[in-house]
Design a protein around this motif. Structure first.
Motif, PDB file in Angstrom:
ATOM      1  N   GLN A 231       0.822  -1.212   0.000  1.00  0.00           N
ATOM      2  CA  GLN A 231       0.000   0.000   0.000  1.00  0.00           C
ATOM      3  C   GLN A 231       0.858   1.265   0.000  1.00  0.00           C
ATOM      4  OE1 GLN A 231      -4.063  -0.585   2.183  1.00  0.00           O
ATOM      5  NE2 GLN A 231      -2.512  -1.364   3.560  1.00  0.00           N
ATOM      6  N   GLU A 232       1.785   1.343   0.961  1.00  0.00           N
ATOM      7  CA  GLU A 232       2.596   2.556   1.095  1.00  0.00           C
ATOM      8  C   GLU A 232       3.571   2.734  -0.066  1.00  0.00           C
ATOM      9  OE1 GLU A 232       1.928   4.833   3.337  1.00  0.00           O
ATOM     10  OE2 GLU A 232       0.304   3.499   3.962  1.00  0.00           O
ATOM     11  N   SER A 233       3.963   1.614  -0.690  1.00  0.00           N
ATOM     12  CA  SER A 233       4.923   1.701  -1.798  1.00  0.00           C
ATOM     13  C   SER A 233       4.243   1.715  -3.164  1.00  0.00           C
ATOM     14  CB  SER A 233       5.908   0.525  -1.733  1.00  0.00           C
ATOM     15  OG  SER A 233       5.212  -0.714  -1.825  1.00  0.00           O
ATOM     16  N   SER A 234       2.920   1.761  -3.186  1.00  0.00           N
ATOM     17  CA  SER A 234       2.199   1.754  -4.462  1.00  0.00           C
ATOM     18  C   SER A 234       2.460   3.047  -5.232  1.00  0.00           C
ATOM     19  CB  SER A 234       0.696   1.596  -4.222  1.00  0.00           C
ATOM     20  OG  SER A 234       0.189   2.723  -3.530  1.00  0.00           O
ATOM     21  N   VAL A 235       2.260   2.977  -6.541  1.00  0.00           N
ATOM     22  CA  VAL A 235       2.454   4.151  -7.398  1.00  0.00           C
ATOM     23  C   VAL A 235       1.569   5.300  -6.934  1.00  0.00           C
ATOM     24  CG1 VAL A 235       2.186   5.053  -9.743  1.00  0.00           C
ATOM     25  CG2 VAL A 235       3.112   2.749  -9.390  1.00  0.00           C
TER      26      VAL A 235
ATOM     27  N   GLN B 168       4.287   7.780  -5.238  1.00  0.00           N
ATOM     28  CA  GLN B 168       4.667   8.719  -6.294  1.00  0.00           C
ATOM     29  C   GLN B 168       3.638   9.827  -6.514  1.00  0.00           C
ATOM     30  OE1 GLN B 168       5.852   6.700  -9.919  1.00  0.00           O
ATOM     31  NE2 GLN B 168       6.780   4.997  -8.787  1.00  0.00           N
ATOM     32  N   GLN B 169       2.364   9.526  -6.234  1.00  0.00           N
ATOM     33  CA  GLN B 169       1.313  10.492  -6.545  1.00  0.00           C
ATOM     34  C   GLN B 169       0.639  11.083  -5.308  1.00  0.00           C
ATOM     35  OE1 GLN B 169      -1.044   7.898  -9.051  1.00  0.00           O
ATOM     36  NE2 GLN B 169       0.131   8.416 -10.900  1.00  0.00           N
ATOM     37  N   GLY B 170       1.064  10.651  -4.122  1.00  0.00           N
ATOM     38  CA  GLY B 170       0.557  11.247  -2.889  1.00  0.00           C
ATOM     39  C   GLY B 170      -0.884  10.928  -2.556  1.00  0.00           C
TER      40      GLY B 170
ATOM     41  N   ALA C 208       0.605  -2.551  -5.579  1.00  0.00           N
ATOM     42  CA  ALA C 208       1.872  -1.952  -6.013  1.00  0.00           C
ATOM     43  C   ALA C 208       1.728  -1.052  -7.239  1.00  0.00           C
ATOM     44  CB  ALA C 208       2.901  -3.050  -6.281  1.00  0.00           C
ATOM     45  N   GLN C 209       0.966  -1.481  -8.235  1.00  0.00           N
ATOM     46  CA  GLN C 209       0.880  -0.740  -9.497  1.00  0.00           C
ATOM     47  C   GLN C 209      -0.382   0.120  -9.613  1.00  0.00           C
ATOM     48  OE1 GLN C 209       3.541  -0.749 -11.495  1.00  0.00           O
ATOM     49  NE2 GLN C 209       4.454  -2.123  -9.965  1.00  0.00           N
ATOM     50  N   VAL C 210      -1.131   0.223  -8.541  1.00  0.00           N
ATOM     51  CA  VAL C 210      -2.387   0.982  -8.588  1.00  0.00           C
ATOM     52  C   VAL C 210      -2.103   2.478  -8.482  1.00  0.00           C
ATOM     53  CG1 VAL C 210      -4.646   1.320  -7.523  1.00  0.00           C
ATOM     54  CG2 VAL C 210      -3.611  -0.959  -7.572  1.00  0.00           C
ATOM     55  N   GLU C 211      -2.733   3.262  -9.357  1.00  0.00           N
ATOM     56  CA  GLU C 211      -2.521   4.703  -9.397  1.00  0.00           C
ATOM     57  C   GLU C 211      -3.727   5.441  -8.821  1.00  0.00           C
ATOM     58  OE1 GLU C 211      -1.531   5.921 -13.336  1.00  0.00           O
ATOM     59  OE2 GLU C 211       0.037   4.402 -13.595  1.00  0.00           O
ATOM     60  N   VAL C 212      -3.543   6.739  -8.583  1.00  0.00           N
ATOM     61  CA  VAL C 212      -4.639   7.577  -8.096  1.00  0.00           C
ATOM     62  C   VAL C 212      -5.787   7.540  -9.111  1.00  0.00           C
ATOM     63  CG1 VAL C 212      -5.363   9.958  -7.668  1.00  0.00           C
ATOM     64  CG2 VAL C 212      -3.233   9.113  -6.677  1.00  0.00           C
ATOM     65  N   GLY C 213      -6.990   7.341  -8.606  1.00  0.00           N
ATOM     66  CA  GLY C 213      -8.161   7.287  -9.469  1.00  0.00           C
ATOM     67  C   GLY C 213      -8.490   5.893  -9.967  1.00  0.00           C
TER      68      GLY C 213
ATOM     69  N   VAL D 116     -13.015  -3.469  -4.628  1.00  0.00           N
ATOM     70  CA  VAL D 116     -12.299  -3.961  -3.456  1.00  0.00           C
ATOM     71  C   VAL D 116     -11.565  -2.821  -2.754  1.00  0.00           C
ATOM     72  CG1 VAL D 116     -10.437  -5.484  -2.669  1.00  0.00           C
ATOM     73  CG2 VAL D 116     -12.022  -6.257  -4.454  1.00  0.00           C
ATOM     74  N   ALA D 117     -10.872  -2.000  -3.540  1.00  0.00           N
ATOM     75  CA  ALA D 117     -10.097  -0.892  -2.983  1.00  0.00           C
ATOM     76  C   ALA D 117      -9.850   0.139  -4.076  1.00  0.00           C
ATOM     77  CB  ALA D 117      -8.764  -1.392  -2.421  1.00  0.00           C
ATOM     78  N   ASN D 118      -9.442   1.325  -3.661  1.00  0.00           N
ATOM     79  CA  ASN D 118      -9.075   2.360  -4.622  1.00  0.00           C
ATOM     80  C   ASN D 118      -8.064   3.296  -3.987  1.00  0.00           C
ATOM     81  OD1 ASN D 118     -10.475   5.105  -3.725  1.00  0.00           O
ATOM     82  ND2 ASN D 118     -11.937   3.446  -3.335  1.00  0.00           N
ATOM     83  N   ILE D 119      -7.368   4.035  -4.839  1.00  0.00           N
ATOM     84  CA  ILE D 119      -6.465   5.077  -4.356  1.00  0.00           C
ATOM     85  C   ILE D 119      -7.003   6.407  -4.873  1.00  0.00           C
ATOM     86  CG2 ILE D 119      -4.125   6.011  -4.378  1.00  0.00           C
ATOM     87  CD1 ILE D 119      -3.044   3.227  -4.658  1.00  0.00           C
ATOM     88  N   HIS D 120      -7.274   7.309  -3.952  1.00  0.00           N
ATOM     89  CA  HIS D 120      -7.842   8.602  -4.320  1.00  0.00           C
ATOM     90  C   HIS D 120      -6.896   9.713  -3.898  1.00  0.00           C
ATOM     91  CE1 HIS D 120      -8.925   9.228  -0.062  1.00  0.00           C
ATOM     92  NE2 HIS D 120      -9.234   7.943  -0.076  1.00  0.00           N
ATOM     93  N   ALA D 121      -7.070  10.882  -4.496  1.00  0.00           N
ATOM     94  CA  ALA D 121      -6.234  12.030  -4.146  1.00  0.00           C
ATOM     95  C   ALA D 121      -6.458  12.385  -2.685  1.00  0.00           C
ATOM     96  CB  ALA D 121      -6.572  13.216  -5.040  1.00  0.00           C
TER      97      ALA D 121
END
Length: 201
Positions: free
Chosen positions: A115-119, A123-125, A153-158, A185-190
């Motif tokens: 999670q913490e090392s994901s793109v 990289q995108q905060g 690991a490879q999941v980006e914001v949005g 299941v999960a997402n990465i948001h700004a």
């Protein structure tokens, strides 16, 4: 190392709410029932402290257990637990029999990794949100996993991770997917900070 999950239990014939309350109060026992397979349902009781110790291990909820009842070993899964609404201890337990050669369904926890090392985070905060933390699986008893990993690991914001993105162990199916429900299941948001900085600009 494989962990063995086993409990000793006693058959009980004194049934009903009053009897269950007496079990819990006087003998520190938890009333329970075993059902499923070709056998009739069986009412049993378990030592509360033994059950509590077993449940400290997350894997117990997604693992085939052995219940030793009056010299007979029953292979079962935890199907449901009724807990005290305020104190959290178990008031009643339901176990379903596991039959060799027959598929079973069980709820298995998700373990989120990288999670913490994901793109999206590193990289995108961005920030990670978990939509669900367990899934219902269908498989043969010997194929039941203790957990399923969700690699971010490879999941980006949005980006949203769906059930169809999960890598499943051999012989394991997701019940929701089989019914056409490709749940998130999960997402990465700004992050909120990033949003506020963007608005300020």
């Amino acid at each position: 190392m494989t962990v063995e999950f086993a409990l000793n239990a006693e058959a009980r014939s004194d049934l009903g709410k009053g009897a269950s309350r007496r079990l819990r109060r006087i003998a520190s026992l938890v009333p329970a029932v075993i059902y499923g397979g070709e056998k009739a349902p069986q009412s049993i009781s378990l030592l509360a402290k033994d059950l509590a110790k077993l449940l400290e291990n997350e894997a117990a909820f997604s693992h085939v257990l052995t219940l030793n009842v009056a010299g007979t070993a029953e292979t079962v899964l935890i199907k449901a637990l009724q807990r005290h609404p305020a104190k959290g201890f178990v008031l009643h337990a339901d176990f379903v029999r596991v039959v060799a050669g027959q598929k079973l369904s069980a709820h298995v926890p998700l373990h989120f990794i990288n999670q913490e090392s994901s793109v999206g985070v590193k990289q995108q905060g961005g920030e990670v949100s978990h939509t669900i933390v367990e899934v219902e699986v269908s498989c043969q008893p010997q194929d039941l996993p203790e957990f399923i990993e969700v690699d971010l690991a490879q999941v980006e914001v949005g980006q949203i991770v769906h059930l169809s993105d999960l890598v499943l162990p051999k012989g394991v199916e997701l019940v929701a997917l089989a019914h056409g429900n490709d749940l998130a299941v999960a997402n990465i948001h700004a992050s909120r900070v990033a949003k506020e900085e963007g608005a300020a600009e």
